[in-house]
Motif scaffolding. Structure first.
Motif, mmCIF file in Angstrom:
data_model
loop_
_atom_site.group_PDB
_atom_site.id
_atom_site.type_symbol
_atom_site.label_atom_id
_atom_site.label_comp_id
_atom_site.label_asym_id
_atom_site.label_seq_id
_atom_site.Cartn_x
_atom_site.Cartn_y
_atom_site.Cartn_z
ATOM 1 N N VAL A 120 14.104 13.442 17.066
ATOM 2 C CA VAL A 120 14.747 12.642 16.021
ATOM 3 C C VAL A 120 13.662 12.590 14.891
ATOM 4 C CG1 VAL A 120 15.629 10.468 15.061
ATOM 5 C CG2 VAL A 120 15.740 11.073 17.686
ATOM 6 N N ILE A 121 14.073 13.148 13.784
ATOM 7 C CA ILE A 121 13.418 13.419 12.507
ATOM 8 C C ILE A 121 14.132 12.605 11.502
ATOM 9 C CG2 ILE A 121 12.460 15.074 10.814
ATOM 10 C CD1 ILE A 121 11.354 15.219 13.665
ATOM 11 N N LYS A 122 13.175 11.525 10.739
ATOM 12 C CA LYS A 122 13.765 10.889 9.625
ATOM 13 C C LYS A 122 12.902 11.218 8.549
ATOM 14 C CE LYS A 122 13.300 7.385 6.782
ATOM 15 N NZ LYS A 122 12.228 7.208 5.860
ATOM 16 N N ASP A 123 13.507 11.395 7.277
ATOM 17 C CA ASP A 123 12.822 11.536 6.061
ATOM 18 C C ASP A 123 13.248 11.393 4.724
ATOM 19 O OD1 ASP A 123 10.185 12.215 4.723
ATOM 20 O OD2 ASP A 123 9.812 13.612 6.341
ATOM 21 N N ILE A 124 12.781 11.714 3.810
ATOM 22 C CA ILE A 124 13.319 11.294 2.420
ATOM 23 C C ILE A 124 13.862 12.601 1.632
ATOM 24 C CG2 ILE A 124 11.803 9.228 1.854
ATOM 25 C CD1 ILE A 124 9.985 11.261 0.353
ATOM 26 N N ASP A 125 14.489 12.468 0.711
ATOM 27 C CA ASP A 125 14.960 13.606 -0.073
ATOM 28 C C ASP A 125 14.960 13.236 -1.496
ATOM 29 O OD1 ASP A 125 16.412 15.574 -1.685
ATOM 30 O OD2 ASP A 125 16.730 16.509 0.504
ATOM 31 N N PHE A 126 14.120 13.341 -2.489
ATOM 32 C CA PHE A 126 14.124 12.849 -3.695
ATOM 33 C C PHE A 126 14.933 13.673 -4.433
ATOM 34 C CE2 PHE A 126 9.786 10.613 -3.530
ATOM 35 C CZ PHE A 126 10.387 9.529 -3.142
ATOM 36 N N GLY A 127 15.724 14.391 -4.177
ATOM 37 C CA GLY A 127 16.955 15.198 -4.832
ATOM 38 C C GLY A 127 17.971 14.188 -4.777
ATOM 39 N N THR A 128 17.992 13.137 -3.865
ATOM 40 C CA THR A 128 19.162 12.233 -4.157
ATOM 41 C C THR A 128 19.015 10.945 -5.043
ATOM 42 O OG1 THR A 128 18.350 11.092 -2.085
ATOM 43 C CG2 THR A 128 19.688 13.121 -1.925
ATOM 44 N N LEU A 129 17.716 10.885 -5.455
ATOM 45 C CA LEU A 129 17.191 9.608 -6.128
ATOM 46 C C LEU A 129 17.762 9.561 -7.619
ATOM 47 C CD1 LEU A 129 15.344 7.259 -6.146
ATOM 48 C CD2 LEU A 129 13.687 8.624 -6.883
ATOM 49 N N ARG A 130 18.216 8.417 -8.010
ATOM 50 C CA ARG A 130 19.047 8.187 -9.284
ATOM 51 C C ARG A 130 18.831 6.954 -9.740
ATOM 52 N NH1 ARG A 130 19.226 12.828 -8.353
ATOM 53 N NH2 ARG A 130 21.076 14.191 -8.374
ATOM 54 N N PHE A 131 18.424 6.956 -10.928
ATOM 55 C CA PHE A 131 18.334 5.509 -11.469
ATOM 56 C C PHE A 131 19.555 5.324 -12.644
ATOM 57 C CE2 PHE A 131 13.945 6.499 -10.415
ATOM 58 C CZ PHE A 131 13.601 5.383 -9.797
ATOM 59 N N HIS A 132 20.357 4.359 -12.405
ATOM 60 C CA HIS A 132 21.426 4.305 -13.264
ATOM 61 C C HIS A 132 21.311 3.805 -14.870
ATOM 62 C CE1 HIS A 132 24.817 4.523 -10.001
ATOM 63 N NE2 HIS A 132 23.482 5.111 -9.634
ATOM 64 N N ASN A 133 20.225 3.268 -15.082
ATOM 65 C CA ASN A 133 19.999 2.792 -16.425
ATOM 66 C C ASN A 133 18.908 3.516 -17.017
ATOM 67 O OD1 ASN A 133 17.882 1.644 -14.953
ATOM 68 N ND2 ASN A 133 18.305 -0.389 -15.827
ATOM 69 N N ILE A 134 18.697 4.643 -16.576
ATOM 70 C CA ILE A 134 17.559 5.726 -17.127
ATOM 71 C C ILE A 134 18.342 6.991 -17.749
ATOM 72 C CG2 ILE A 134 15.437 7.217 -16.844
ATOM 73 C CD1 ILE A 134 14.547 4.790 -14.935
ATOM 74 N N ASP A 135 17.941 7.391 -18.654
ATOM 75 C CA ASP A 135 18.497 8.428 -19.448
ATOM 76 C C ASP A 135 18.356 9.638 -18.542
ATOM 77 O OD1 ASP A 135 19.364 10.348 -21.923
ATOM 78 O OD2 ASP A 135 17.387 11.244 -21.238
ATOM 79 N N THR A 136 19.763 10.256 -18.094
ATOM 80 C CA THR A 136 19.995 11.182 -17.129
ATOM 81 C C THR A 136 19.043 12.473 -17.277
ATOM 82 O OG1 THR A 136 21.900 12.010 -18.140
ATOM 83 C CG2 THR A 136 22.140 10.326 -16.182
ATOM 84 N N ALA A 137 19.130 13.022 -18.753
ATOM 85 C CA ALA A 137 18.266 14.042 -18.971
ATOM 86 C C ALA A 137 17.067 13.861 -18.821
ATOM 87 C CB ALA A 137 18.393 14.261 -20.442
ATOM 88 N N LEU A 138 16.097 12.657 -18.930
ATOM 89 C CA LEU A 138 14.932 12.517 -18.648
ATOM 90 C C LEU A 138 14.492 12.667 -17.208
ATOM 91 C CD1 LEU A 138 11.976 11.620 -19.673
ATOM 92 C CD2 LEU A 138 12.748 9.151 -19.553
ATOM 93 N N GLN A 139 15.306 11.832 -16.549
ATOM 94 C CA GLN A 139 15.418 12.078 -14.991
ATOM 95 C C GLN A 139 15.180 13.506 -14.399
ATOM 96 O OE1 GLN A 139 17.459 9.149 -12.338
ATOM 97 N NE2 GLN A 139 18.457 8.484 -14.232
ATOM 98 N N ALA A 140 16.262 14.187 -14.959
ATOM 99 C CA ALA A 140 16.279 15.582 -14.628
ATOM 100 C C ALA A 140 14.939 16.474 -14.924
ATOM 101 C CB ALA A 140 17.479 16.258 -15.226
ATOM 102 N N ARG A 141 14.678 16.131 -16.030
ATOM 103 C CA ARG A 141 13.179 17.027 -16.342
ATOM 104 C C ARG A 141 12.033 16.421 -15.494
ATOM 105 N NH1 ARG A 141 15.061 15.885 -21.833
ATOM 106 N NH2 ARG A 141 13.814 14.044 -22.011
ATOM 107 N N VAL A 142 12.036 15.054 -15.005
ATOM 108 C CA VAL A 142 10.969 14.695 -14.299
ATOM 109 C C VAL A 142 11.039 15.075 -13.132
ATOM 110 C CG1 VAL A 142 9.975 12.528 -13.337
ATOM 111 C CG2 VAL A 142 10.494 12.591 -15.970
ATOM 112 N N PHE A 143 12.380 14.958 -12.504
ATOM 113 C CA PHE A 143 12.189 15.395 -11.046
ATOM 114 C C PHE A 143 11.950 16.949 -10.802
ATOM 115 C CE2 PHE A 143 15.490 11.804 -10.276
ATOM 116 C CZ PHE A 143 14.719 10.817 -10.268
#
Length: 300
Positions: A148-171
């Motif tokens: 059993v392997i459990k882990d994160i995936d920050f490709g799924t992380l979303r902040f709804h009240n932050i500019d989406t373009a800024l999030q995309a550049r940072v990620f």
């Protein structure tokens, strides 16, 4: 799993793999982690190995499902974490059927074919060769036993009240940096590993692979543990000089989480991320196959 080499210390001086960080992260997602363990439907009396147990934060959840008639062996490469895990266990209700040992994931301190379950949470992101490690863990399982392997995936992380373009550049900048940083002397890390786990288990020889996803959503007002977790992650995204981000992007991102007008204090704050739990069955090769492998090895 605690990692001996510090990956990154945030502005609070807290390494993201330190005990305090692990405890904060664990507390911020307690209800989802309880559900993850329940969904595994682990049988009472199972022998379970917690591979990369760190300070033993998952032990109470695992102990609940195996029961006193079961047994848990926690292993980690960090002596400090194992000491803390033992201290946590000393006066607990599960102390009599839990033990901890220092070992690496690919060389477990037990005989082949004895474990019912090998459980490993938030460790695969630190493995440069996860397929090889998962394959090496298989023989320690009983025939039909589960990894059993459990882990994160920050490709799924979303902040709804932050500019989406800024999030995309940072990620995108962080993902690119993770692909480069190991060549510059940093420890390996893949924070996008969650969605890759099923393919890794398949490549390592496991069958009946099952993937469960858990969407973790938090809205304003936020508990302090989650604020601390998110601020640590936000700072981590722009750590180590953030070589693929502009100075303006770094400042904007910082202001989102650490200024007086932090998005964490706004009533429209919503954060979502998805964590992955992937299981696979291990079937021991037949005696004929083992003999063929041994002959092939000798002839090389």
């Amino acid at each position: 799993m605690a990692v001996n080499r510090t990956i990154h210390a945030n502005e609070y001086g807290l390494p993201l793999n330190a005990t305090q960080w692990l405890e904060t992260h664990h507390a911020s997602k307690a209800s989802e982690r309880q559900q993850m363990i329940r969904d595994l439907q682990i049988k009472k009396g199972s022998f379970l190995v917690d591979a990369g147990c760190g300070p033993g934060l998952w032990t109470p959840l695992l102990a609940e499902v195996v029961g006193a008639e079961g047994h848990i062996l926690g292993i980690d490469i960090s002596t400090e974490s194992l000491v803390l895990a033992r201290q946590r266990s000393n006066f607990s209700w599960y102390n009599s059927f839990v033990q901890y040992k220092k070992a690496s994931l690919d060389r477990l301190p037990l005989d082949y074919g004895v474990a019912d379950i090998i459980f490993s949470a938030n460790v695969s992101q630190y493995l440069p060769e996860p397929v090889s490690v998962f394959a090496a863990m298989g023989p320690y399982l009983k025939d039909g036993g589960r990894l059993v392997i459990k882990d994160i995936d920050f490709g799924t992380l979303r902040f709804h009240n932050i500019d989406t373009a800024l999030q995309a550049r940072v990620f995108q900048a962080r993902e690119r940096w993770e692909q480069e940083r190991v060549h510059l002397g940093y420890a390996f890390e893949d924070s996008w590993v969650g969605s890759k786990l099923a393919s890794y288990l398949h490549a390592a020889g496991y069958t009946n692979i099952q993937e469960r996803t858990y969407t973790i959503t938090r809205k304003y007002p936020l508990p302090q543990s989650y604020i601390h977790y998110i601020q640590g992650i936000a700072d981590w995204f722009i750590c180590e000089g953030a070589p693929h981000l502009s100075t303006d992007d770094v400042q904007q991102w910082w202001n989102c989480f650490f200024s007086e007008a932090s998005v964490l204090q706004r009533e429209d704050f919503v954060c979502e991320e998805t964590e992955f739990v992937v299981t696979g069955e291990w079937h021991q090769p037949s005696d004929n196959v083992l003999q063929e492998v041994q002959i092939a090895t000798i002839s090389q």
